[in-house]
Write a protein that holds these residues in place. Sequence first.
Motif, PDB file in Angstrom:
ATOM      1  N   PHE A 144     -13.846  14.665 -13.944  1.00  0.00           N
ATOM      2  CA  PHE A 144     -13.303  14.210 -12.664  1.00  0.00           C
ATOM      3  C   PHE A 144     -14.387  13.492 -11.858  1.00  0.00           C
ATOM      4  O   PHE A 144     -14.113  12.520 -11.148  1.00  0.00           O
ATOM      5  N   THR A 145     -15.636  13.947 -12.015  1.00  0.00           N
ATOM      6  CA  THR A 145     -16.762  13.267 -11.365  1.00  0.00           C
ATOM      7  C   THR A 145     -16.880  11.830 -11.873  1.00  0.00           C
ATOM      8  O   THR A 145     -17.074  10.891 -11.094  1.00  0.00           O
ATOM      9  N   TYR A 147     -14.538  10.006 -13.143  1.00  0.00           N
ATOM     10  CA  TYR A 147     -13.379   9.239 -12.684  1.00  0.00           C
ATOM     11  C   TYR A 147     -13.517   8.814 -11.225  1.00  0.00           C
ATOM     12  O   TYR A 147     -13.369   7.631 -10.883  1.00  0.00           O
ATOM     13  N   VAL A 148     -13.811   9.780 -10.374  1.00  0.00           N
ATOM     14  CA  VAL A 148     -13.952   9.483  -8.941  1.00  0.00           C
ATOM     15  C   VAL A 148     -15.105   8.498  -8.731  1.00  0.00           C
ATOM     16  O   VAL A 148     -14.978   7.510  -8.006  1.00  0.00           O
ATOM     17  N   GLU A 296     -17.359  15.318  -6.347  1.00  0.00           N
ATOM     18  CA  GLU A 296     -15.930  15.289  -6.673  1.00  0.00           C
ATOM     19  C   GLU A 296     -15.043  16.165  -5.788  1.00  0.00           C
ATOM     20  O   GLU A 296     -13.879  15.805  -5.572  1.00  0.00           O
ATOM     21  N   LYS A 300     -10.426  15.990  -4.360  1.00  0.00           N
ATOM     22  CA  LYS A 300      -9.581  16.887  -5.149  1.00  0.00           C
ATOM     23  C   LYS A 300      -8.140  16.410  -5.254  1.00  0.00           C
ATOM     24  O   LYS A 300      -7.481  16.624  -6.283  1.00  0.00           O
ATOM     25  N   TYR A 303      -7.122  14.695  -8.400  1.00  0.00           N
ATOM     26  CA  TYR A 303      -7.216  15.291  -9.720  1.00  0.00           C
ATOM     27  C   TYR A 303      -5.929  15.152 -10.546  1.00  0.00           C
ATOM     28  O   TYR A 303      -5.993  14.791 -11.732  1.00  0.00           O
ATOM     29  N   TYR A 306      -5.867  11.838 -12.015  1.00  0.00           N
ATOM     30  CA  TYR A 306      -6.843  11.718 -13.101  1.00  0.00           C
ATOM     31  C   TYR A 306      -6.314  12.355 -14.382  1.00  0.00           C
ATOM     32  O   TYR A 306      -6.367  11.754 -15.463  1.00  0.00           O
ATOM     33  N   ARG A 307      -5.790  13.573 -14.248  1.00  0.00           N
ATOM     34  CA  ARG A 307      -5.317  14.300 -15.428  1.00  0.00           C
ATOM     35  C   ARG A 307      -4.192  13.528 -16.133  1.00  0.00           C
ATOM     36  O   ARG A 307      -4.195  13.382 -17.359  1.00  0.00           O
TER      37      ARG A 307
END
Lengths: 356, 356
Positions: A144-145, A147-148, A296, A300, A303, A306-307
């Motif tokens: 996630f880090t 991605y963000v 990240e 939140k 997320y 992202y998923r």
Amino acid sequence: MAELMSRRVIFKDYVEGYPTEEHMELLPAAAVDEAAAAEDGSVLVKNLCLSCDPYMRPKMARPQEQWYTEAYVPGTTITGFGVAQVVRSSLPGLAAGDLVSGVTGWEDYSVIKPPFAGQLTKIRREEDGVPLSYYTGVLGMPGFTAYVGFHHICSPKAGEKVFVSAASGAVGQLVGQFARLMGCHVVGSAGSDDKVRLLKDKLGFHDAFNYKEEAADLSGALKKRFPDGIDVYFENVGGKMLEAVLANMKVHGRIAVCGLISQYNLAAGQKDAEELNARNLVYLVSKRIRMQGFVEPDHKHLYPEYRAWVLPHIKDGKVVYVEDVVEGLEAAPGALIGLFHGRNVGKQVVKLANPQ
Amino acid sequence: MAELMSRRVIFKDYVEGYPTEEHMELLPAAAVDEAAAAEDGSVLVKNLCLSCDPYMRPKMARPQEQWYTEAYVPGTTITGFGVAQVVRSSLPGLAAGDLVSGVTGWEDYSVIKPPFAGQLTKIRREEDGVPLSYYTGVLGMPGFTAYVGFHHICSPKAGEKVFVSAASGAVGQLVGQFARLMGCHVVGSAGSDDKVRLLKDKLGFHDAFNYKEEAADLSGALKKRFPDGIDVYFENVGGKMLEAVLANMKVHGRIAVCGLISQYNLAAGQKDAEELNARNLVYLVSKRIRMQGFVEPDHKHLYPEYRAWVLPHIKDGKVVYVEDVVEGLEAAPGALIGLFHGRNVGKQVVKLANPQ
């Protein structure tokens, strides 16, 4: 059910410079305080997988040296991200047998109390079918880090030139793949020839180099690979690499500052050393560079996005994830120490047990 | 018309460390090449006012050390911003007697050729009635730099806490006033008690301090004035001040990097010195700071908006502008040298002549 016995790794003393085995200790098994798990809002879990992450080094410094999170307390169990299975739960929505990811302890069993118990995320395996350890990696904080940091801080555009340091690490390997998926030209640096091969052959980087071999002229190494300059730099290391990058950035370039691992293990006496940070910040002005730190948890709400985006790519094989797995709690301290020497190849995880 | 005679200040040799009188030389008067002014697109001007600006120091370094503009060429006339009056013009739209601002030479008369001639801006004095020298200051590059940097790079909000370094300088004094007009709480630093008094008594800063007196603990000096932290930092100096600011920034703070004057005069041998840049860039991550360099020419389209906004404030006395004026071309080299030692109080200008 027989009494549960649990070993644990405690933090022994504050670290200066690099952490060693002496800063941690594996204590022999002791009975788990199952009564504590029955308290309101607590959860008893069996730990399956532990994560070794760079942010754990600053937590080993003295409380007055903390710049981000809270210091570990000498004599207490080390904490970190992990995947676990619920043994007993007093929390609605979590039942025995459920798989969860979140902050847990470096021990066989953990009693996770509020507020951390409430922050555990239930893993719905039937929906994804990826390895459980991925929840400490591509589907966890590092993924996630990446991605963000890449999609939301770097403001990348197709065709742009992207450089990633620590590129085979838990975050970097994904930044490179996300950049390639966006149509960017992406180059990574890493600390061994094996890692460089991994970047080029398995992770789809267009080019990669061993920063240790190019240490005499990092700027030249970048110039060769970015003759027209770098649009986007995903910063994981700091120090001399940042200096070399600033010299090679394009006008209106962007730098997402994810971490500065080169700085974490510098002892107090080294804080004046030339390893420390870039000496050419004037390029920020002349090249109108935006340099932006991020973490990240601020994002939140993204997320689920992202998923939903990354899972199909994992299933299609367009995003792969390289892990360096060691087995057993007794191997955990050495794995964490190795991370700061770059001994891991890929995301460093510690496997403790399989789910039941 | 008698033959025009013009003295000029030439750049003599590349500078390491601080520039001195030996790096410049005032040449005796020589006849102006008026024929050159008759060439297509050229303009002959009489210089009325010259500007001393920090960016002129990097231009004195060797060509291979340039990080932004082009180096001055030894033996040629020093160039910089100025206000002048047209003597002869082959450019449509500019006629003898017109007042202009733009890049001119450090000499009594300049022949300004394309493309610079076309970049001269005609001053419409009947519309504003401010001192001509303001066109090298509040209405020129420094003023527009303050506007773009503060309003468009810092993303300020009313009530936020703003810190400005080099706060009595050409740019800083305006940033402070613009911040106050927006309803921010603004504190400045400067290098003498006189300047500090100026900031507090005349320029409307809520507080100010002498960074030389607080050099032993700059971070403490900021902590005292920003107990809850700094939202916005307008960066003019770099080095130890940036380090102290990073330690005192709030989460999600913004830093507009306008200049790093502390770095400009460091000799090559000092590039490893601890004066160089901040040793705590990790705060960029933990505090999620956006640090962004900028230069005003990127935002030229906003100049009319700026002029329309600032002129009424100048006329109402809500924005004042402090200048440090020396008289005569012979005083120009000393004024420029003084700038890098902080000897000027307010914007440093050199007055050569009155308009006719």
